[in-house]
Design a protein around this motif. Structure first.
Motif, PDB file in Angstrom:
ATOM      1  N   GLN A  68       0.845  -1.184   0.000  1.00  0.00           N
ATOM      2  CA  GLN A  68       0.000   0.000   0.000  1.00  0.00           C
ATOM      3  C   GLN A  68       0.884   1.238   0.000  1.00  0.00           C
ATOM      4  OE1 GLN A  68      -2.573   0.211   3.403  1.00  0.00           O
ATOM      5  NE2 GLN A  68      -3.297   2.260   2.936  1.00  0.00           N
ATOM      6  N   GLN A  69       0.524   2.228  -0.801  1.00  0.00           N
ATOM      7  CA  GLN A  69       1.273   3.475  -0.825  1.00  0.00           C
ATOM      8  C   GLN A  69       0.781   4.380   0.295  1.00  0.00           C
ATOM      9  OE1 GLN A  69       0.967   5.255  -4.673  1.00  0.00           O
ATOM     10  NE2 GLN A  69       2.459   3.880  -5.568  1.00  0.00           N
ATOM     11  N   SER A  70       1.686   5.177   0.816  1.00  0.00           N
ATOM     12  CA  SER A  70       1.321   6.171   1.813  1.00  0.00           C
ATOM     13  C   SER A  70       0.850   7.417   1.087  1.00  0.00           C
ATOM     14  CB  SER A  70       2.531   6.499   2.691  1.00  0.00           C
ATOM     15  OG  SER A  70       2.221   7.578   3.539  1.00  0.00           O
ATOM     16  N   THR A  71      -0.315   7.905   1.462  1.00  0.00           N
ATOM     17  CA  THR A  71      -0.848   9.108   0.836  1.00  0.00           C
ATOM     18  C   THR A  71      -0.464  10.365   1.605  1.00  0.00           C
ATOM     19  OG1 THR A  71      -2.919   8.869   2.060  1.00  0.00           O
ATOM     20  CG2 THR A  71      -2.821   7.871  -0.137  1.00  0.00           C
ATOM     21  N   GLY A  72       0.083  10.187   2.791  1.00  0.00           N
ATOM     22  CA  GLY A  72       0.480  11.318   3.621  1.00  0.00           C
ATOM     23  C   GLY A  72       1.842  11.849   3.231  1.00  0.00           C
ATOM     24  N   GLY A  73       2.164  13.000   3.768  1.00  0.00           N
ATOM     25  CA  GLY A  73       3.446  13.598   3.439  1.00  0.00           C
ATOM     26  C   GLY A  73       4.403  13.673   4.610  1.00  0.00           C
ATOM     27  N   GLY A  74       4.054  13.068   5.728  1.00  0.00           N
ATOM     28  CA  GLY A  74       4.915  13.152   6.900  1.00  0.00           C
ATOM     29  C   GLY A  74       5.946  12.042   6.946  1.00  0.00           C
TER      30      GLY A  74
END
Length: 90
Positions: A68-74
């Motif tokens: 799964q890809q992370s959609t967040g930017g942190g």
């Protein structure tokens, strides 16, 4: 799916204890303890798992599943599967 190790790591990233997670998720402390004591994927009622994941999201912690890809930017961490490129060997 979420693993027990992900739950413990997510709590550490959020800087909360089991009691605080239970309060935020609206579940009992023994439920959190049972989930974190699981081996591999946490088993339980889907509604309870959803509440826990939503509580982590509310704390600013994103649970990332396999492939799964992370959609967040942190900042974040991801466990690399043994044998994958980039892993350390002894």
């Amino acid at each position: 799916m979420i693993t027990a190790a992900q739950m413990r790591a997510a709590r550490a990233l959020a800087g909360i204890d089991q009691k605080t997670l239970a309060e935020k998720a609206g579940v009992s402390v023994p439920t959190i303890q049972r989930m974190e004591a699981s081996e591999g994927n946490v088993r339980g009622v889907i509604e309870t798992l959803t509440k826990v994941i939503e509580a982590f999201n509310g704390c600013g912690v994103e649970i990332i599943g396999d492939n799964q890809q992370s959609t967040g930017g942190g900042r974040g961490v991801r466990l690399i599967q043994p044998g994958s490129s980039g892993t350390l060997t002894k």
